[in-house]
Design a protein around this motif. Structure first.
Motif, PDB file in Angstrom:
ATOM      1  N   UNK A 167       0.847  -1.177   0.000  1.00 44.92           N
ATOM      2  CA  UNK A 167       0.000   0.000   0.000  1.00 44.92           C
ATOM      3  C   UNK A 167       0.889   1.236   0.000  1.00 44.92           C
ATOM      4  N   UNK A 168       0.621   2.175  -0.909  1.00 45.58           N
ATOM      5  CA  UNK A 168       1.452   3.360  -1.010  1.00 45.58           C
ATOM      6  C   UNK A 168       0.628   4.516  -1.558  1.00 45.58           C
ATOM      7  N   UNK A 169       1.276   5.612  -1.883  1.00 51.94           N
ATOM      8  CA  UNK A 169       0.624   6.770  -2.482  1.00 51.94           C
ATOM      9  C   UNK A 169       1.240   7.041  -3.842  1.00 51.94           C
ATOM     10  N   UNK A 170       0.428   7.513  -4.751  1.00 54.66           N
ATOM     11  CA  UNK A 170       0.911   7.830  -6.089  1.00 54.66           C
ATOM     12  C   UNK A 170       1.770   9.089  -6.032  1.00 54.66           C
ATOM     13  N   UNK A 171       3.051   8.933  -6.379  1.00 56.15           N
ATOM     14  CA  UNK A 171       3.977  10.065  -6.366  1.00 56.15           C
ATOM     15  C   UNK A 171       4.495  10.410  -7.754  1.00 56.15           C
ATOM     16  N   UNK A 172       4.298   9.529  -8.736  1.00 59.39           N
ATOM     17  CA  UNK A 172       4.730   9.751 -10.116  1.00 59.39           C
ATOM     18  C   UNK A 172       3.681   9.149 -11.044  1.00 59.39           C
ATOM     19  N   UNK A 191       0.316 -15.671 -13.427  1.00 59.00           N
ATOM     20  CA  UNK A 191       0.598 -14.607 -12.466  1.00 59.00           C
ATOM     21  C   UNK A 191       0.135 -13.281 -13.061  1.00 59.00           C
ATOM     22  N   UNK A 192      -0.370 -12.379 -12.214  1.00 57.61           N
ATOM     23  CA  UNK A 192      -0.806 -11.059 -12.675  1.00 57.61           C
ATOM     24  C   UNK A 192      -0.614 -10.040 -11.563  1.00 57.61           C
ATOM     25  N   UNK A 193      -0.699  -8.770 -11.924  1.00 60.82           N
ATOM     26  CA  UNK A 193      -0.541  -7.669 -10.970  1.00 60.82           C
ATOM     27  C   UNK A 193      -1.783  -6.794 -11.017  1.00 60.82           C
ATOM     28  N   UNK A 194      -2.299  -6.438  -9.852  1.00 59.46           N
ATOM     29  CA  UNK A 194      -3.462  -5.562  -9.737  1.00 59.46           C
ATOM     30  C   UNK A 194      -3.049  -4.265  -9.048  1.00 59.46           C
ATOM     31  N   UNK A 195      -3.606  -3.145  -9.521  1.00 55.88           N
ATOM     32  CA  UNK A 195      -3.453  -1.857  -8.865  1.00 55.88           C
ATOM     33  C   UNK A 195      -4.844  -1.304  -8.598  1.00 55.88           C
ATOM     34  N   UNK A 196      -5.182  -1.173  -7.328  1.00 57.47           N
ATOM     35  CA  UNK A 196      -6.529  -0.745  -6.920  1.00 57.47           C
ATOM     36  C   UNK A 196      -7.609  -1.607  -7.568  1.00 57.47           C
ATOM     37  N   UNK A 197      -7.326  -2.923  -7.632  1.00 59.44           N
ATOM     38  CA  UNK A 197      -8.302  -3.877  -8.146  1.00 59.44           C
ATOM     39  C   UNK A 197      -8.347  -4.012  -9.652  1.00 59.44           C
ATOM     40  N   UNK A 198      -7.568  -3.234 -10.385  1.00 56.22           N
ATOM     41  CA  UNK A 198      -7.535  -3.291 -11.846  1.00 56.22           C
ATOM     42  C   UNK A 198      -6.221  -3.909 -12.298  1.00 56.22           C
ATOM     43  N   UNK A 199      -6.314  -4.886 -13.231  1.00 57.21           N
ATOM     44  CA  UNK A 199      -5.112  -5.553 -13.692  1.00 57.21           C
ATOM     45  C   UNK A 199      -4.209  -4.588 -14.448  1.00 57.21           C
ATOM     46  N   UNK A 200      -2.911  -4.701 -14.147  1.00 56.95           N
ATOM     47  CA  UNK A 200      -1.892  -3.865 -14.784  1.00 56.95           C
ATOM     48  C   UNK A 200      -1.031  -4.751 -15.679  1.00 56.95           C
ATOM     49  N   UNK A 201      -1.084  -4.516 -16.988  1.00 52.56           N
ATOM     50  CA  UNK A 201      -0.311  -5.332 -17.913  1.00 52.56           C
ATOM     51  C   UNK A 201      -0.993  -6.663 -18.199  1.00 52.56           C
ATOM     52  N   UNK A 220       1.088   4.242 -20.135  1.00 55.58           N
ATOM     53  CA  UNK A 220       0.324   5.461 -19.881  1.00 55.58           C
ATOM     54  C   UNK A 220       0.310   5.720 -18.375  1.00 55.58           C
ATOM     55  N   UNK A 221      -0.177   6.885 -18.010  1.00 59.55           N
ATOM     56  CA  UNK A 221      -0.194   7.258 -16.594  1.00 59.55           C
ATOM     57  C   UNK A 221      -1.160   6.383 -15.814  1.00 59.55           C
ATOM     58  N   UNK A 222      -0.826   6.120 -14.560  1.00 62.48           N
ATOM     59  CA  UNK A 222      -1.748   5.428 -13.664  1.00 62.48           C
ATOM     60  C   UNK A 222      -2.994   6.280 -13.451  1.00 62.48           C
ATOM     61  N   UNK A 223      -4.130   5.652 -13.234  1.00 66.11           N
ATOM     62  CA  UNK A 223      -5.322   6.451 -12.926  1.00 66.11           C
ATOM     63  C   UNK A 223      -5.194   7.127 -11.575  1.00 66.11           C
ATOM     64  N   UNK A 224      -5.927   8.214 -11.418  1.00 70.69           N
ATOM     65  CA  UNK A 224      -5.916   8.925 -10.150  1.00 70.69           C
ATOM     66  C   UNK A 224      -4.933  10.074 -10.147  1.00 70.69           C
ATOM     67  N   UNK A 225      -5.034  10.880  -9.108  1.00 74.69           N
ATOM     68  CA  UNK A 225      -4.196  12.067  -8.973  1.00 74.69           C
ATOM     69  C   UNK A 225      -2.978  11.767  -8.107  1.00 74.69           C
ATOM     70  N   UNK A 226      -1.953  12.611  -8.221  1.00 77.19           N
ATOM     71  CA  UNK A 226      -0.789  12.502  -7.349  1.00 77.19           C
ATOM     72  C   UNK A 226      -1.248  12.663  -5.895  1.00 77.19           C
ATOM     73  N   UNK A 227      -0.825  11.730  -5.052  1.00 79.38           N
ATOM     74  CA  UNK A 227      -1.243  11.734  -3.663  1.00 79.38           C
ATOM     75  C   UNK A 227      -2.351  10.741  -3.358  1.00 79.38           C
TER      76      UNK A 227
END
Length: 258
Positions: A167-172, A191-201, A220-227
């Motif tokens: 768990x972290x905060x979006x900084x970039x 194997x897969x990777x999820x970010x906030x419940x959405x598969x990444x890649x 492309x940029x991750x969804x959501x705002x910095x922070x």
């Protein structure tokens, strides 16, 4: 017999008076109509309010400098020539330490300006390498991981289950995650990777008894705002055979837009 006044003497005096008045006007500040414009090494105290509109500018093309201080004589900003032949900019804290430095650290050969950011005790937060090869500070950590995969987290079921999470905060804007996985016994899996419940890649296939490495990234940029908060999960599952699907994260870091 009284002498007549000398017209040339009177005219000469008038000319001198006119010239003196013109000199005063030439030195008078055009933006306030008060105070004298400094000439050469002269310094004149001015209570100056200056507003530059549209494309106007303030120019000192022959070695001028800007120094700002407070009422107690403390300098907080200097921009201009340095001790020898270079130039730079300093932003100083109220305790006297330099917060921002844009200058060369070599006072003899000020041919390159480097930038450095320091905390309130003068300790470096960010600094360029002295040879111009990236960053001198902060020192980026390099993490080593063991290669004994039987000790890794795993899943023996047919449904995806999270085996590692962070768990972290979006900084970039973007994210980069390097992973490894393997299946034991007779199993094969994914194997897969999820970010906030959405598969990444894409989903990565895990063959039987063959260590597989992969990278999950975001072109492309991750969804959501910095922070915004981010929940990152590595998941595995068994797709055939009997056994377990193992996985672990080697490294994860944020990346800039490009």
């Amino acid at each position: 017999m009284a002498l007549l006044p000398d017209p040339w003497a009177s005219l000469s005096g008038e000319i001198r008076a006119i010239k003196q008045r013109l000199d005063e006007l030439a030195r008078r500040s055009p933006w306030t109509n008060t105070g004298m414009r400094p000439v050469g090494d002269n310094t004149t105290a001015l209570d100056l309010n200056l507003e530059v509109q549209d494309t106007g500018r303030i120019s000192a093309p022959e070695g001028g400098s800007l120094l700002l201080g407070d009422l107690q004589g403390r300098t907080h900003l200097y921009s201009g020539g340095l001790a020898t032949n270079g130039f730079g900019t300093y932003l100083q804290r109220i305790n006297g330490t330099q917060a921002l430095t844009f200058a060369d650290s070599d006072p003899v050969n000020e041919s390159v300006q480097r930038i450095a950011l320091a905390d309130s005790d003068g300790k470096p937060l960010l600094a360029e390498d002295a040879a111009g090869s990236g960053a001198a500070w902060p020192l980026a950590p390099i993490q080593f991981r063991g290669l004994s995969w039987p000790t890794w987290s795993n899943n023996n079921g047919a449904a995806f289950v999270s085996i590692e999470a962070a768990t972290t905060y979006k900084t970039s804007p973007r994210l980069y995650v390097s992973v490894q996985g393997i299946c034991d016994s007779t199993a094969a899996g994914e194997m897969r990777l999820l970010v906030n419940g959405t598969q990444l890649g894409a989903t990565v296939a895990l063959p039987n008894l063959a260590l597989t490495g992969s990278t999950f990234g975001t072109p492309a940029a991750l969804p959501g705002a910095i922070g915004d908060g981010l929940s990152i999960e590595l998941q595995t599952r068994v797709t055939s055979g009997t056994g377990k699907a193992y996985g672990r994260v080697l490294a994860a870091l944020f990346q800039p837009s490009a």
